[in-house]
Design a protein around this motif. Structure first.
Motif, mmCIF file in Angstrom:
data_model
loop_
_atom_site.group_PDB
_atom_site.id
_atom_site.type_symbol
_atom_site.label_atom_id
_atom_site.label_comp_id
_atom_site.label_asym_id
_atom_site.label_seq_id
_atom_site.Cartn_x
_atom_site.Cartn_y
_atom_site.Cartn_z
ATOM 1 N N ILE A 28 -4.664 1.341 -4.809
ATOM 2 C CA ILE A 28 -3.683 1.966 -3.915
ATOM 3 C C ILE A 28 -2.967 0.915 -3.092
ATOM 4 C CG2 ILE A 28 -3.452 3.484 -1.920
ATOM 5 C CD1 ILE A 28 -5.725 5.175 -3.048
ATOM 6 N N VAL A 49 4.184 9.337 -1.610
ATOM 7 C CA VAL A 49 2.851 9.663 -1.096
ATOM 8 C C VAL A 49 2.299 10.899 -1.802
ATOM 9 C CG1 VAL A 49 1.579 10.439 0.932
ATOM 10 C CG2 VAL A 49 3.197 8.561 1.133
ATOM 11 N N ARG A 50 3.146 11.918 -1.973
ATOM 12 C CA ARG A 50 2.693 13.170 -2.591
ATOM 13 C C ARG A 50 2.363 12.993 -4.064
ATOM 14 N NH1 ARG A 50 6.509 18.233 -1.393
ATOM 15 N NH2 ARG A 50 4.910 19.132 -2.741
ATOM 16 N N LEU A 53 0.420 8.186 -4.544
ATOM 17 C CA LEU A 53 -0.752 7.767 -3.774
ATOM 18 C C LEU A 53 -1.809 8.864 -3.728
ATOM 19 C CD1 LEU A 53 0.851 5.861 -0.759
ATOM 20 C CD2 LEU A 53 0.042 4.972 -2.951
ATOM 21 N N SER A 54 -1.391 10.113 -3.587
ATOM 22 C CA SER A 54 -2.356 11.208 -3.506
ATOM 23 C C SER A 54 -2.997 11.493 -4.854
ATOM 24 C CB SER A 54 -1.675 12.476 -2.982
ATOM 25 O OG SER A 54 -1.137 12.266 -1.695
ATOM 26 N N ASP A 75 -6.331 7.968 3.587
ATOM 27 C CA ASP A 75 -5.394 8.561 4.549
ATOM 28 C C ASP A 75 -4.739 7.488 5.400
ATOM 29 O OD1 ASP A 75 -5.712 11.140 3.707
ATOM 30 O OD2 ASP A 75 -7.204 11.668 5.226
ATOM 31 N N ARG A 78 -1.969 6.064 3.277
ATOM 32 C CA ARG A 78 -0.867 7.026 3.113
ATOM 33 C C ARG A 78 -0.093 7.196 4.416
ATOM 34 N NH1 ARG A 78 -2.594 12.534 0.580
ATOM 35 N NH2 ARG A 78 -4.008 12.573 2.378
ATOM 36 N N ARG A 79 -0.810 7.316 5.527
ATOM 37 C CA ARG A 79 -0.165 7.511 6.823
ATOM 38 C C ARG A 79 0.667 6.291 7.221
ATOM 39 N NH1 ARG A 79 -4.390 8.934 9.182
ATOM 40 N NH2 ARG A 79 -4.993 6.938 10.068
ATOM 41 N N LEU A 82 3.878 6.225 5.092
ATOM 42 C CA LEU A 82 4.812 7.303 5.399
ATOM 43 C C LEU A 82 5.554 7.064 6.699
ATOM 44 C CD1 LEU A 82 5.876 10.168 4.675
ATOM 45 C CD2 LEU A 82 4.021 11.075 6.106
ATOM 46 N N THR A 102 -0.491 17.138 6.410
ATOM 47 C CA THR A 102 -1.213 17.493 5.185
ATOM 48 C C THR A 102 -1.390 18.994 5.010
ATOM 49 O OG1 THR A 102 -3.313 17.173 6.378
ATOM 50 C CG2 THR A 102 -2.471 15.314 5.102
ATOM 51 N N ILE A 112 1.818 17.381 1.688
ATOM 52 C CA ILE A 112 0.969 16.283 1.200
ATOM 53 C C ILE A 112 -0.471 16.771 1.195
ATOM 54 C CG2 ILE A 112 0.142 13.960 1.732
ATOM 55 C CD1 ILE A 112 2.877 13.388 2.970
#
Length: 397
Positions: A28, A49-50, A53-54, A75, A78-79, A82, A102, A112
């Motif tokens: 990641i 991200v959606r 990464l997710s 997280d 991702r955070r 974003l 989320t 997300i």
């Protein structure tokens, strides 16, 4: 020697820890290093991200019960991407709480995935397949599902007793729609056969004879209560029929990860008008702007003042009142003049000030405007609303 990696997943004899999944975190972070987050708008970063990464750890979520620390690390990545692009997340860069981000779009979030909840939804597939395909070789062995997973599965399934060979006496929701282990935890703890089927447990009252573990002198009232509940249910074992199960979260009665994920979110007290935000004819950046406007997360002077940051206090258009998102877009005389002019356009009569003046929040006012428009014009009205609010924000800045 263990631990080893097989088919892309770690195999270990002990408890899974973060270091066993470090290779997923490294993938990641390596993907993030190749992206230029500063050159992307937040709408593009949201899609990445959606969709990427997710999705990278999903294969592990299906098979393993990963530690909580792993969710926090993913997280964090991702955070950071974003909200802060390539920088460290701090201060006011996170404009909306991550728990809201989320949440599903219908609950006011960005859609997300909440990784913890989605991993739980994926693991429920093991419980479903053990019912629908009992011939699979792994049936009867331990699965990655824990007690909360089993409780969620029981809450969204309905079991019909046939021969009673498949249904678990303690863990399946065959009695009043709930597992017996949840309603009678002391009896479950006292049983020496916790995996008994309904057929074996009900045969000659075997479940009562199995209550021999630990101190049993105080369980008599619970035994009588459960025996009466079983007698009232009137489940008769029929050897000619098979036990059946139905997933209540879908109309087809079959399990899906999507429905299992949605079942973990409680319906909000006031439903979020996702159509007014995401189902409009407007660029993605306007949709993101409208989403933050509905949540009152724009950096207006009232929010800056609450944080003790430098601000100009007054509305930058009328220079009269404390600037808030409600005042800037709905109460400011300049904004009211803009809405009045737009209401004179063909098919835009619902934008008139008299239509939405009774509302107190952006969500209420947008709902009043949409309801006042003709059904065939509602999507266009929602789109024009966003296209008018955006220039007001640009003029303010």
């Amino acid at each position: 020697s263990l631990p080893i990696r097989y088919l892309g997943l770690p195999i270990t004899t002990g408890r899974l820890i973060l270091v066993h999944l470090q290779f997923i975190l490294d993938r990641i972070r390596a993907r993030l290093d190749g992206w230029k987050g500063r050159l992307m708008h937040i709408t593009i970063r949201r899609v990445l991200v959606r969709c990427i990464l997710s999705a990278m750890p999903m294969f592990a979520f299906t098979v393993l019960r990963v530690p909580k620390k792993f969710f926090k690390e993913v997280d964090k990545a991702r955070r950071c991407f974003l909200w802060a692009q390539d920088e460290e997340v701090m201060g006011g860069k996170c404009m909306v709480a991550w728990s809201m981000v989320t949440a599903p779009e219908t609950h006011g979030g960005l859609g997300i995935h909440d990784l913890d909840k989605f991993a739980c939804a994926l693991r429920l597939r093991w419980l479903w397949l053990s019912w629908t395909h009992p011939e699979r070789p792994w049936v009867g062995t331990d699965t990655p599902c824990n007690l909360p997973d089993q409780a969620l599965f029981a809450a969204n399934t309905v079991v019909t007793i046939g021969g009673g060979r498949t249904t678990s006496f303690w863990s399946s929701p065959w009695l009043d729609g709930r597992p017996i282990r949840l309603d009678y935890p002391t009896l479950f703890a006292s049983s020496i056969r916790k995996n008994s089927s309904v057929r074996d447990a009900l045969l000659d009252g075997r479940w009562i004879l199995d209550l021999r573990h630990g101190e049993t002198s105080s369980i008599a009232p619970s035994v009588l209560q459960l025996a009466r509940a079983i007698r009232r249910a009137g489940n008769i074992i029929n050897d000619d029929l098979n036990d059946t199960i139905r997933w209540t979260a879908t109309t087809s009665g079959s399990y899906s990860a999507r429905s299992a994920y949605a079942a973990q979110f409680q319906a909000p007290m006031a439903p979020f008008p996702s159509k007014n935000v995401w189902r409009i004819w407007a660029p993605g950046k306007l949709k993101m702007f409208l989403w933050m406007l509905h949540l009152d997360r724009l950096w207006c002077n009232d929010r800056l003042q609450r944080r003790g940051w430098e601000n100009n206090y007054f509305c930058q258009l009328c220079l009269r009142n404390l600037e808030s998102s409600s005042h800037l877009f709905w109460d400011c005389p300049i904004a009211i003049q803009a809405w009045t002019m737009a209401a004179s356009w063909r098919g835009c009569h619902s934008l008139a000030h008299a239509t939405w003046s009774s509302g107190t929040t952006t969500t209420e006012r947008v709902r009043l405007i949409t309801d006042a428009a003709r059904p065939t014009d509602r999507k266009g009205t929602r789109s024009i609303l966003a296209l008018i609010a955006w220039p007001i924000w640009l003029e303010r800045n």
